[in-house]
Design a protein around this motif. Sequence first.
Motif, PDB file in Angstrom:
ATOM      1  N   UNK A 549       0.812  -1.217   0.000  1.00 55.28           N
ATOM      2  CA  UNK A 549       0.000   0.000   0.000  1.00 55.28           C
ATOM      3  C   UNK A 549       0.842   1.263   0.000  1.00 55.28           C
ATOM      4  N   UNK A 550       2.163   1.085   0.017  1.00 54.92           N
ATOM      5  CA  UNK A 550       3.046   2.240   0.022  1.00 54.92           C
ATOM      6  C   UNK A 550       3.378   2.776   1.390  1.00 54.92           C
ATOM      7  N   UNK A 551       2.986   2.052   2.439  1.00 48.19           N
ATOM      8  CA  UNK A 551       3.284   2.486   3.795  1.00 48.19           C
ATOM      9  C   UNK A 551       4.570   1.845   4.302  1.00 48.19           C
ATOM     10  N   UNK A 552       5.370   2.565   5.092  1.00 47.31           N
ATOM     11  CA  UNK A 552       6.589   1.976   5.645  1.00 47.31           C
ATOM     12  C   UNK A 552       6.275   0.856   6.626  1.00 47.31           C
ATOM     13  N   UNK A 553       7.062  -0.193   6.566  1.00 42.89           N
ATOM     14  CA  UNK A 553       6.951  -1.278   7.538  1.00 42.89           C
ATOM     15  C   UNK A 553       7.817  -0.905   8.730  1.00 42.89           C
ATOM     16  N   UNK A 554       7.203  -0.762   9.864  1.00 45.99           N
ATOM     17  CA  UNK A 554       7.926  -0.338  11.054  1.00 45.99           C
ATOM     18  C   UNK A 554       9.093  -1.276  11.343  1.00 45.99           C
ATOM     19  N   UNK A 555      10.252  -0.685  11.536  1.00 41.97           N
ATOM     20  CA  UNK A 555      11.428  -1.455  11.921  1.00 41.97           C
ATOM     21  C   UNK A 555      12.204  -2.081  10.783  1.00 41.97           C
ATOM     22  N   UNK A 556      11.768  -1.893   9.529  1.00 41.72           N
ATOM     23  CA  UNK A 556      12.407  -2.588   8.410  1.00 41.72           C
ATOM     24  C   UNK A 556      12.982  -1.601   7.399  1.00 41.72           C
ATOM     25  N   UNK A 557      14.279  -1.757   7.134  1.00 44.09           N
ATOM     26  CA  UNK A 557      14.999  -0.927   6.177  1.00 44.09           C
ATOM     27  C   UNK A 557      15.714  -1.838   5.178  1.00 44.09           C
ATOM     28  N   UNK A 558      16.107  -1.254   4.041  1.00 44.21           N
ATOM     29  CA  UNK A 558      16.904  -1.996   3.055  1.00 44.21           C
ATOM     30  C   UNK A 558      17.835  -1.034   2.346  1.00 44.21           C
ATOM     31  N   UNK A 559      18.966  -1.556   1.889  1.00 49.97           N
ATOM     32  CA  UNK A 559      19.944  -0.736   1.183  1.00 49.97           C
ATOM     33  C   UNK A 559      20.741  -1.605   0.235  1.00 49.97           C
TER      34      UNK A 559
END
Length: 601
Positions: A549-559
Amino acid sequence: MENSTENAASLAGISRRRALTAAGGVLAGAALAQAAGPAFAASGASSDADAIVVGGGLAGLVATAELAAAGRKVLLLDQEPESNLGGQAFWSFGGLFFVNSEEQRLMGIKDSHELAWQDWLGTAGFDRDVSDPGGQDYWARKWAEAYVDFAAEEKRSWLHGLGVQWFPIVGWAERGGGLADGHGNSVPRFHVTWGTGPAVVEPFEKKVRAAAKDGRVTFKFRHRVDDLVVTGGAVTGVSGAILEPSDAARGKPTSRTVVGHFELNAPVVIVTSGGIGANHDLVRRNWPDRLGSPPKFMVTGVPAYVDGRMLAITEKAGGRIVNPDRMWHYTEGLRNYDPIWPGHGIRILPGPSSMWFDAKGKRFSTPDIPGYDTLHTLGTITATGYDYSWFVTTQKIIAKEFALSGSEQNPDLTNKDILQLLSRIWQTPEPIQRFRDKGEDFVVANTLPQLVAGMNKLTGDNLIDLADLTRQIDARDREIANPYTKDVQVMGIRNALAYPGDTLSRTASAHRILDPSAGPLIAVRLNILTRKTLGGLQTDLTGRVLDASGNPITGLYAAGEVSGFGGGGVHGYRSLEGTFLGGCLFSGRAAGRAAAAVTAT
């Protein structure tokens, strides 16, 4: 679309040239995090660290270094042994994309932010709902804009401050399709790091190892993540298998024997696990129709552990994968006569002079010229129904124009050996000569009939007709007689010779292919070589992974590559080159700084 996402998108535009040029920035990261809601949710279990970083490649090291510098405690996990710290970046040529750099100005190159952005847009071709916050290219384009700003402003000074230096002659990679506003670099921008890939990795590895000595970083090698732990919609840790110890050398395949299991908890998890280049099944599954049928045979440009596992694992936890059909594979792959990993391929970085033919001996036309348009040429090759093509060239050309990708194939640059580097002036570089003598893709002959016989013997299919090949080479050779021509490749050679950097190091003087004094003749069978994933996990400008839905997933990042080097595809359809390492640096820094801000007490 949720209001929080709209607010985040709005905030992302604030002070773009300053705050977001610095990879999102701590202030921008904090603002975006606040707009999206709580920083993280309690997992019900005590935390083992402030953050977990999955993957010890360049992006993972940069993110970990940023977290540690902010005083956070970090667990750095990797399924491989310690010998592989630095990941694919260690094996790289060390090319970095800068705009209007000191090195460019020294070479008389007139570059600008405006020209670079023109080139990026013409190359990327963003066309998937760019203005829609839910579109696949929405965040990719924002990342691209921020990255070009970074490359034109802070990137060089930041790295130089860490001790990184560059070879003074700037390379001209990916010269494009022929139009000013289309694909390709209008000017040379490929800066080779003095020390190649290992020298790019070195400052960040040093920072992380120093933090480990101080107790802020804990390495957990041979820890394979199989799942992200999700609690109340937030990612709160990872779980997986402990693999048996391995003393395998860097890049060598390692055992997958499980000796234990683990679960680790932290309020932030950053996924930096790389792409899919070693997983040929996954490459073929995502192969786009626009590039023709996927090759039946490919050589592999990355170690076996670059298998794409974490993409599916992160998707299972709710992360959105976008642009999976965008990928970057090379057309000039050689089978390594001394392989390190399975199917190990090495890429030729060609100068502009070799003649390029398909498997049947038909010469390619523009823009399928060495060094011009990688993916167009890839599509041209697959359309022939064969998995390979040919360079027909001379010893004079390969001595001056051939370079090989990889730190191990450039010992002079990697070891910072000036005398060995200068020896390129009077002799063919030793790695090139070894491939010529030992590589199974090379045919060497004194005459064209002997060369054609060798080419047909190598493939076993007798597709090359001597008379037809002779006609095409003679036609091209006649174009060398004047300083002007209608042959586009010869125009390109003249253009290259007008740039001092190419004259000094990358372009042989214009000569006839059949000139005996330039010989012997050499034919090189070129294989498709897998390399980079251009799509991936969609992230906002702070590296937060977004859901469907385009919302950030709390606690999850990627690079890094797993996130398409930022936003799920910062390159769009094509790369300008020198941007993969830079994308790992930029996105790793953004995610690390944002995660540090969100875990501040």
